[in-house]
Write an enzyme that holds these catalytic residues in place. Sequence first.
Site, mmCIF file in Angstrom:
data_model
loop_
_atom_site.group_PDB
_atom_site.id
_atom_site.type_symbol
_atom_site.label_atom_id
_atom_site.label_comp_id
_atom_site.label_asym_id
_atom_site.label_seq_id
_atom_site.Cartn_x
_atom_site.Cartn_y
_atom_site.Cartn_z
ATOM 1 N N THR A 104 14.270 -20.262 20.464
ATOM 2 C CA THR A 104 14.897 -20.671 21.729
ATOM 3 C C THR A 104 13.913 -20.333 22.837
ATOM 4 O O THR A 104 13.638 -19.153 23.079
ATOM 5 C CB THR A 104 16.209 -19.900 21.972
ATOM 6 O OG1 THR A 104 17.088 -20.152 20.875
ATOM 7 C CG2 THR A 104 16.868 -20.358 23.265
ATOM 8 N N LYS B 27 20.340 -26.829 23.981
ATOM 9 C CA LYS B 27 20.679 -25.440 23.626
ATOM 10 C C LYS B 27 21.054 -24.626 24.871
ATOM 11 O O LYS B 27 22.070 -23.937 24.897
ATOM 12 C CB LYS B 27 19.475 -24.818 22.898
ATOM 13 C CG LYS B 27 19.490 -23.327 22.766
ATOM 14 C CD LYS B 27 20.161 -22.841 21.525
ATOM 15 C CE LYS B 27 20.253 -21.335 21.515
ATOM 16 N NZ LYS B 27 20.988 -20.795 20.424
ATOM 17 N N LYS C 111 19.206 -13.758 27.705
ATOM 18 C CA LYS C 111 17.964 -14.535 27.565
ATOM 19 C C LYS C 111 18.244 -16.022 27.821
ATOM 20 O O LYS C 111 17.544 -16.681 28.590
ATOM 21 C CB LYS C 111 17.396 -14.341 26.150
ATOM 22 C CG LYS C 111 16.188 -15.218 25.866
ATOM 23 C CD LYS C 111 15.774 -15.225 24.406
ATOM 24 C CE LYS C 111 14.753 -16.329 24.174
ATOM 25 N NZ LYS C 111 14.321 -16.471 22.799
HETATM 26 P P1 NAD Z 1 13.390 -11.384 15.871
HETATM 27 O O1 NAD Z 1 12.799 -10.554 16.959
HETATM 28 O O2 NAD Z 1 14.198 -10.732 14.808
HETATM 29 O O3 NAD Z 1 12.228 -12.234 15.148
HETATM 30 C C1 NAD Z 1 11.089 -12.729 15.797
HETATM 31 C C2 NAD Z 1 9.916 -12.425 14.909
HETATM 32 O O4 NAD Z 1 8.730 -13.028 15.443
HETATM 33 C C3 NAD Z 1 9.630 -10.923 14.788
HETATM 34 O O5 NAD Z 1 9.729 -10.542 13.431
HETATM 35 C C4 NAD Z 1 8.199 -10.790 15.321
HETATM 36 O O6 NAD Z 1 7.418 -9.829 14.635
HETATM 37 C C5 NAD Z 1 7.659 -12.185 15.081
HETATM 38 N N1 NAD Z 1 6.492 -12.507 15.886
HETATM 39 C C6 NAD Z 1 6.299 -12.366 17.217
HETATM 40 N N2 NAD Z 1 5.056 -12.803 17.554
HETATM 41 C C7 NAD Z 1 4.479 -13.235 16.415
HETATM 42 C C8 NAD Z 1 3.207 -13.784 16.108
HETATM 43 N N3 NAD Z 1 2.291 -13.983 17.058
HETATM 44 N N4 NAD Z 1 2.939 -14.115 14.833
HETATM 45 C C9 NAD Z 1 3.865 -13.911 13.851
HETATM 46 N N5 NAD Z 1 5.074 -13.389 14.075
HETATM 47 C C10 NAD Z 1 5.375 -13.050 15.339
HETATM 48 O O7 NAD Z 1 14.248 -12.515 16.619
HETATM 49 P P2 NAD Z 1 15.355 -13.488 15.966
HETATM 50 O O8 NAD Z 1 16.689 -12.916 16.197
HETATM 51 O O9 NAD Z 1 14.918 -13.872 14.591
HETATM 52 O O10 NAD Z 1 15.208 -14.746 16.938
HETATM 53 C C11 NAD Z 1 14.144 -15.671 16.831
HETATM 54 C C12 NAD Z 1 14.408 -16.807 17.805
HETATM 55 O O11 NAD Z 1 15.653 -17.427 17.474
HETATM 56 C C13 NAD Z 1 14.518 -16.357 19.260
HETATM 57 O O12 NAD Z 1 13.897 -17.324 20.071
HETATM 58 C C14 NAD Z 1 16.028 -16.283 19.503
HETATM 59 O O13 NAD Z 1 16.377 -16.478 20.854
HETATM 60 C C15 NAD Z 1 16.499 -17.435 18.621
HETATM 61 N N6 NAD Z 1 17.893 -17.315 18.167
HETATM 62 C C16 NAD Z 1 18.374 -16.138 17.675
HETATM 63 C C17 NAD Z 1 19.700 -16.060 17.245
HETATM 64 C C18 NAD Z 1 20.258 -14.773 16.698
HETATM 65 O O14 NAD Z 1 21.497 -14.689 16.526
HETATM 66 N N7 NAD Z 1 19.432 -13.790 16.365
HETATM 67 C C19 NAD Z 1 20.534 -17.192 17.311
HETATM 68 C C20 NAD Z 1 20.009 -18.398 17.772
HETATM 69 C C21 NAD Z 1 18.682 -18.445 18.205
#
Ligand code: NAD
Length: 294
Positions: free
Chosen positions: A93, A168, A243
């Site tokens: 997102t 979204k 966010k």
């Molecule tokens: P998270 O922080 O658990 O996962 C993100 C991952 O990206 C981390 O493991 C981090 O180490 C990795 N990362 C960051 N920079 C990186 C790089 N340069 N190379 C490789 N890996 C890298 O977050 P999440 O909850 O999995 O969310 C991910 C996305 O999905 C976000 O944009 C969030 O807004 C969206 N989202 C989350 C949810 C939810 O319920 N968690 C729901 C809908 C959307």
Amino acid sequence: MTTIAFIGLGNMGNPMAANLVKAGHVVNGFDLIPENLAVAREHGVTVMANALAAVEDADVVITMLPAGKHVLSVYDDIAPKAKQGALFIDSSTIDVDSARKAHAVAKKHGLHSVDAPVSGGTGGAAAGTLTFMAGGAKDAFAKAEPILKPMAGRIVHCGDDGAGQAAKICNNMMLGISMIGVAEAFVLAEKLGLSHQALFDVASTSSGQCWSLTTYCPVPGPVPASPANRDYKPGFAVALMLKDLKLSQEAAQSAGAVTPMGAEAAQLYALFNAQGNGGADFSGIINFLRGTSL
Ligand code: NAD
């Protein structure tokens, strides 16, 4: 069977990648956090030393990263080295402007691209029932659809580059506003001596009916599965709602839209978050409105 690079194996990325493995794809994964890589390995993901190595042989590259700056930095690194004609899908997102920049980077390197953020949370990611909101050219979407299917309950093509991110944040702005509205109504009902159940019974079949009331009811009782029944454990955390509300306000400013209720919702969630409630479910804002703590 397709070779897929999956970059960003966090709370969402890991279960999504696991569903791609289950569907028979080869998934080459990378994340910066070793613990997340260990979980991915258990799910059958081939863990790579870095993002470039993951992308080298991939026909499809999926990113699931925290914010626009991470997506653009990863795209700048990997797009020049990706297979000609590969498909890039960003399911993070992120802000609409960064999403459009990411499409431009992909195009510059002869790649197809789709922005495809999701709703459904970690539960939907694990169950393979996420809703994908996709933006991009028709041919790119046609290539993306069968790849997204094992992770999806629903896939909607919303329009051109950035339209998925636009859908979204518009949806989540509605959600943030409606949750505050529902919570305020319950707080008023309490002051008026009206029971939670009575308000629910009337409003859930009247014009006040909405998802924040009937699925995520912010008081315990009327909807047994709502987070209010488990001390506001998420669910959908306040920090993530904040966010998305901030993204909606950035987009409103950039596009010249007037969204006063969205702005107010962003402010209220910012205050609630600043009180140390970032990890609570967003429906817990009812306690903030009551003037009590969680
Ligand atoms: P998270 O922080 O658990 O996962 C993100 C991952 O990206 C981390 O493991 C981090 O180490 C990795 N990362 C960051 N920079 C990186 C790089 N340069 N190379 C490789 N890996 C890298 O977050 P999440 O909850 O999995 O969310 C991910 C996305 O999905 C976000 O944009 C969030 O807004 C969206 N989202 C989350 C949810 C939810 O319920 N968690 C729901 C809908 C959307």
